[in-house]
Write a protein that holds these residues in place. Structure first.
Motif, mmCIF file in Angstrom:
data_model
loop_
_atom_site.group_PDB
_atom_site.id
_atom_site.type_symbol
_atom_site.label_atom_id
_atom_site.label_comp_id
_atom_site.label_asym_id
_atom_site.label_seq_id
_atom_site.Cartn_x
_atom_site.Cartn_y
_atom_site.Cartn_z
ATOM 1 N N GLY A 268 -44.709 96.498 -9.045
ATOM 2 C CA GLY A 268 -44.475 96.877 -10.442
ATOM 3 C C GLY A 268 -43.033 97.211 -10.768
ATOM 4 N N ASP A 269 -42.185 97.324 -9.749
ATOM 5 C CA ASP A 269 -40.769 97.640 -9.970
ATOM 6 C C ASP A 269 -39.992 96.335 -10.069
ATOM 7 O OD1 ASP A 269 -38.219 98.556 -10.044
ATOM 8 O OD2 ASP A 269 -38.337 99.801 -8.258
ATOM 9 N N LYS A 270 -39.439 96.057 -11.270
ATOM 10 C CA LYS A 270 -38.743 94.784 -11.496
ATOM 11 C C LYS A 270 -37.226 94.923 -11.437
ATOM 12 C CE LYS A 270 -42.526 92.951 -14.297
ATOM 13 N NZ LYS A 270 -42.938 92.369 -15.599
ATOM 14 N N LYS A 271 -36.761 96.081 -10.988
ATOM 15 C CA LYS A 271 -35.317 96.275 -10.896
ATOM 16 C C LYS A 271 -34.730 95.363 -9.827
ATOM 17 C CE LYS A 271 -35.488 101.202 -12.077
ATOM 18 N NZ LYS A 271 -35.292 102.570 -11.513
ATOM 19 N N LEU A 272 -33.472 94.951 -10.058
ATOM 20 C CA LEU A 272 -32.770 94.169 -9.056
ATOM 21 C C LEU A 272 -32.453 95.050 -7.858
ATOM 22 C CD1 LEU A 272 -30.234 92.121 -11.227
ATOM 23 C CD2 LEU A 272 -32.205 91.230 -9.980
ATOM 24 N N ARG A 273 -32.645 94.505 -6.672
ATOM 25 C CA ARG A 273 -32.355 95.246 -5.444
ATOM 26 C C ARG A 273 -30.923 94.953 -5.007
ATOM 27 N NH1 ARG A 273 -36.124 99.165 -4.620
ATOM 28 N NH2 ARG A 273 -37.824 98.478 -5.944
ATOM 29 N N SER A 274 -30.199 95.990 -4.657
ATOM 30 C CA SER A 274 -28.823 95.793 -4.196
ATOM 31 C C SER A 274 -28.796 95.857 -2.680
ATOM 32 C CB SER A 274 -27.898 96.869 -4.769
ATOM 33 O OG SER A 274 -28.358 98.154 -4.410
ATOM 34 N N GLY A 275 -28.009 94.976 -2.070
ATOM 35 C CA GLY A 275 -27.899 94.961 -0.617
ATOM 36 C C GLY A 275 -26.888 95.984 -0.134
ATOM 37 N N ILE A 276 -26.746 96.065 1.176
ATOM 38 C CA ILE A 276 -25.764 96.981 1.760
ATOM 39 C C ILE A 276 -24.381 96.371 1.577
ATOM 40 C CG2 ILE A 276 -25.084 98.200 3.866
ATOM 41 C CD1 ILE A 276 -27.933 97.769 4.888
ATOM 42 N N PRO A 277 -23.423 97.110 1.031
ATOM 43 C CA PRO A 277 -22.093 96.534 0.830
ATOM 44 C C PRO A 277 -21.432 96.171 2.153
ATOM 45 C CG PRO A 277 -22.063 98.906 0.467
ATOM 46 C CD PRO A 277 -23.498 98.510 0.602
ATOM 47 N N GLY A 278 -20.568 95.140 2.114
ATOM 48 C CA GLY A 278 -19.837 94.752 3.315
ATOM 49 C C GLY A 278 -20.677 94.016 4.333
ATOM 50 N N SER A 279 -20.138 93.883 5.527
ATOM 51 C CA SER A 279 -20.806 93.162 6.611
ATOM 52 C C SER A 279 -20.821 94.003 7.873
ATOM 53 C CB SER A 279 -20.067 91.850 6.902
ATOM 54 O OG SER A 279 -20.000 91.047 5.747
ATOM 55 N N PRO A 280 -21.788 93.757 8.762
ATOM 56 C CA PRO A 280 -21.807 94.492 10.030
ATOM 57 C C PRO A 280 -20.527 94.226 10.827
ATOM 58 C CG PRO A 280 -23.873 93.311 9.683
ATOM 59 C CD PRO A 280 -22.923 92.826 8.641
ATOM 60 N N PRO A 281 -20.064 95.195 11.603
ATOM 61 C CA PRO A 281 -18.824 95.009 12.364
ATOM 62 C C PRO A 281 -19.039 94.155 13.605
ATOM 63 C CG PRO A 281 -19.760 97.142 12.871
ATOM 64 C CD PRO A 281 -20.641 96.535 11.806
ATOM 65 N N SER A 282 -17.938 93.668 14.159
ATOM 66 C CA SER A 282 -17.992 92.948 15.422
ATOM 67 C C SER A 282 -18.285 93.937 16.542
ATOM 68 C CB SER A 282 -16.651 92.257 15.699
ATOM 69 O OG SER A 282 -16.567 91.857 17.056
ATOM 70 N N LEU A 283 -19.202 93.588 17.426
ATOM 71 C CA LEU A 283 -19.516 94.460 18.562
ATOM 72 C C LEU A 283 -18.557 94.234 19.730
ATOM 73 C CD1 LEU A 283 -23.421 94.460 18.553
ATOM 74 C CD2 LEU A 283 -21.853 96.101 17.544
ATOM 75 N N VAL A 284 -17.636 93.280 19.556
ATOM 76 C CA VAL A 284 -16.566 93.107 20.537
ATOM 77 C C VAL A 284 -15.489 94.167 20.305
ATOM 78 C CG1 VAL A 284 -14.757 91.543 21.380
ATOM 79 C CG2 VAL A 284 -17.012 90.633 20.777
ATOM 80 N N ALA A 285 -15.194 94.429 19.030
ATOM 81 C CA ALA A 285 -14.192 95.440 18.680
ATOM 82 C C ALA A 285 -14.723 96.281 17.524
ATOM 83 C CB ALA A 285 -12.871 94.773 18.310
ATOM 84 N N PRO A 286 -15.705 97.161 17.781
ATOM 85 C CA PRO A 286 -16.266 97.982 16.706
ATOM 86 C C PRO A 286 -15.224 98.946 16.148
ATOM 87 C CG PRO A 286 -17.090 98.700 18.850
ATOM 88 C CD PRO A 286 -16.332 97.448 19.087
ATOM 89 N N PRO A 287 -15.374 99.344 14.882
ATOM 90 C CA PRO A 287 -14.391 100.249 14.270
ATOM 91 C C PRO A 287 -14.410 101.625 14.924
ATOM 92 C CG PRO A 287 -16.294 99.972 12.841
ATOM 93 C CD PRO A 287 -16.460 98.998 13.959
ATOM 94 N N PRO A 288 -13.303 102.358 14.860
ATOM 95 C CA PRO A 288 -13.275 103.715 15.416
ATOM 96 C C PRO A 288 -14.090 104.670 14.555
ATOM 97 C CG PRO A 288 -11.241 103.259 14.244
ATOM 98 C CD PRO A 288 -12.024 101.978 14.246
ATOM 99 N N GLY A 289 -14.362 105.837 15.079
ATOM 100 C CA GLY A 289 -15.124 106.825 14.316
ATOM 101 C C GLY A 289 -16.557 106.403 14.125
ATOM 102 N N CYS A 290 -17.117 106.745 12.989
ATOM 103 C CA CYS A 290 -18.476 106.300 12.651
ATOM 104 C C CYS A 290 -18.433 104.808 12.375
ATOM 105 C CB CYS A 290 -18.981 107.054 11.415
ATOM 106 S SG CYS A 290 -20.568 106.425 10.807
ATOM 107 N N ARG A 291 -19.269 104.041 13.027
ATOM 108 C CA ARG A 291 -19.214 102.582 12.891
ATOM 109 C C ARG A 291 -19.663 102.098 11.516
ATOM 110 N NH1 ARG A 291 -20.783 100.402 19.013
ATOM 111 N NH2 ARG A 291 -19.060 101.541 20.004
ATOM 112 N N PHE A 292 -20.323 102.970 10.769
ATOM 113 C CA PHE A 292 -20.775 102.576 9.424
ATOM 114 C C PHE A 292 -19.724 102.900 8.355
ATOM 115 C CE2 PHE A 292 -23.580 103.229 5.595
ATOM 116 C CZ PHE A 292 -23.973 101.906 5.477
ATOM 117 N N HIS A 293 -18.645 103.584 8.723
ATOM 118 C CA HIS A 293 -17.730 104.079 7.696
ATOM 119 C C HIS A 293 -17.098 102.991 6.817
ATOM 120 C CE1 HIS A 293 -14.079 103.446 10.392
ATOM 121 N NE2 HIS A 293 -13.555 103.188 9.215
#
Length: 326
Positions: A268-293
């Motif tokens: 019954g919910d017809k609202k548009l769904r928004s995806g997660i912004p950006g893309s997952p990081p490379s697991l070869v060189a993940p970002p420092p700190g929180c990987r989701f930042h």
């Protein structure tokens, strides 16, 4: 409560040698978790977050290029914690199908295309139980009947079965020796919704009947909501949230978990769904700190520099996020 399987600071990396250049993919990076008796434990997250690799690490299925770089894996065998990483491969092989079993992503990976289903049953049973061939077949027939599967499938080749039936036969093979723990890796992949429902009902029936533990890996949050009792959310090789499934859906603590739940459609919910912004990081060189930042709208300078630890915020509910520290 006793723990059936315990992973401590697991680091499972893919070490690749590409044209003389070594690349290390940190698919599971310092993950700790406990799996309890008589539960359906879910592991969720986007594709490429390390879910299936974590399952392989917990199963001790560490074929090159996958390596366990660090950590401890304990199985509670007959009330005694046993470090599986120190066991010989033959001892680990004997634990499979009886203490632990595995339902892989594709049923054709288990079923030999040139063998009838009954021959695969006999092969598995004969490696663990000393009986005559007729007794194996009687056991297989009874097990199939208990799971609501027709006896005729024993005389069929895998290509003669539909995708849904193949997957149910695979589940029957994985449970014929009544293992304490069943690992299921995306068991509904490539199945239509009717077959998916039948497979999920079968897994739930087996867990109810045997009172054993199921570890279920799937990116489908709807499946987790329906069937799991406790779950972990993985992102970029790490667990970012863990807790009772109902509690996580009612009160998600990590921004990534909120995005995953918000992506679910509602009747019954017809609202548009928004995806997660950006893309997952490379697991070869993940970002420092929180990987989701890099994708988080609430990220602070601390998130960019410091890695949050997985901490218990409420009884049984853990999260790795500085926002929860006030």
């Amino acid at each position: 409560m006793e723990t059936l399987i315990s992973g401590k600071n697991l680091k499972a990396y893919y070490v690749l040698d590409l044209w003389g250049s070594k690349k290390v993919v940190k698919a599971v990076d310092n993950v700790s978790l406990d799996i309890l008796p008589n539960e359906i434990y879910g592991i969720a997250g986007e594709s490429g977050c390390g879910k299936s690799t974590l399952l392989k690490a917990l199963l001790a299925l560490l074929d090159p290029p996958l390596r366990l770089m660090d950590g401890e894996l304990l199985y509670n065998i007959e009330g005694r914690p046993t470090n599986v990483t120190l066991l010989k491969s033959e001892t680990i092989r004997k634990l499979r199908w009886s203490f632990i079993s595995y339902i892989p992503q594709g049923s054709m990976h288990v079923l030999n295309p040139v063998k009838r289903v009954r021959d695969t049953f006999i092969e598995i049973l004969s490696s663990h139980v000393k009986k005559q061939t007729k007794e194996f077949l009687d056991l297989a027939v009874q097990h199939l009947k208990d799971l609501g599967l027709p006896e005729r499938v024993l005389n069929m080749f895998p290509h003669q079965l539909s995708g849904g039936m193949r997957q149910r036969v695979t589940i029957a093979l994985a449970t014929v020796l009544k293992p304490r723990v069943i690992f299921a890796d995306e068991p509904t992949t490539a199945l239509d919704v009717v077959a998916q429902r039948a497979v999920m009902q079968l897994i739930r029936k087996i867990q109810n009947d045997l009172k054993n533990t199921v570890v279920l890996v799937t990116h489908d949050m709807g499946v987790h909501a329906q069937i799991t009792t406790r779950m972990a959310i993985m992102y970029a090789g790490k667990i970012v949230e863990e807790g009772p499934t109902l509690e996580i859906f009612k009160n998600p603590l990590h921004p990534y978990t909120r995005y995953l739940i918000q992506s679910l459609p509602a009747i019954g919910d017809k609202k548009l769904r928004s995806g997660i912004p950006g893309s997952p990081p490379s697991l070869v060189a993940p970002p420092p700190g929180c990987r989701f930042h890099p994708r988080c709208p609430h990220a602070s300078q601390r998130c960019r520099e410091e890695e949050p630890l997985l901490k218990e915020i409420k009884p049984g509910h853990k999260v790795a996020c500085f926002l929860m520290e006030g």
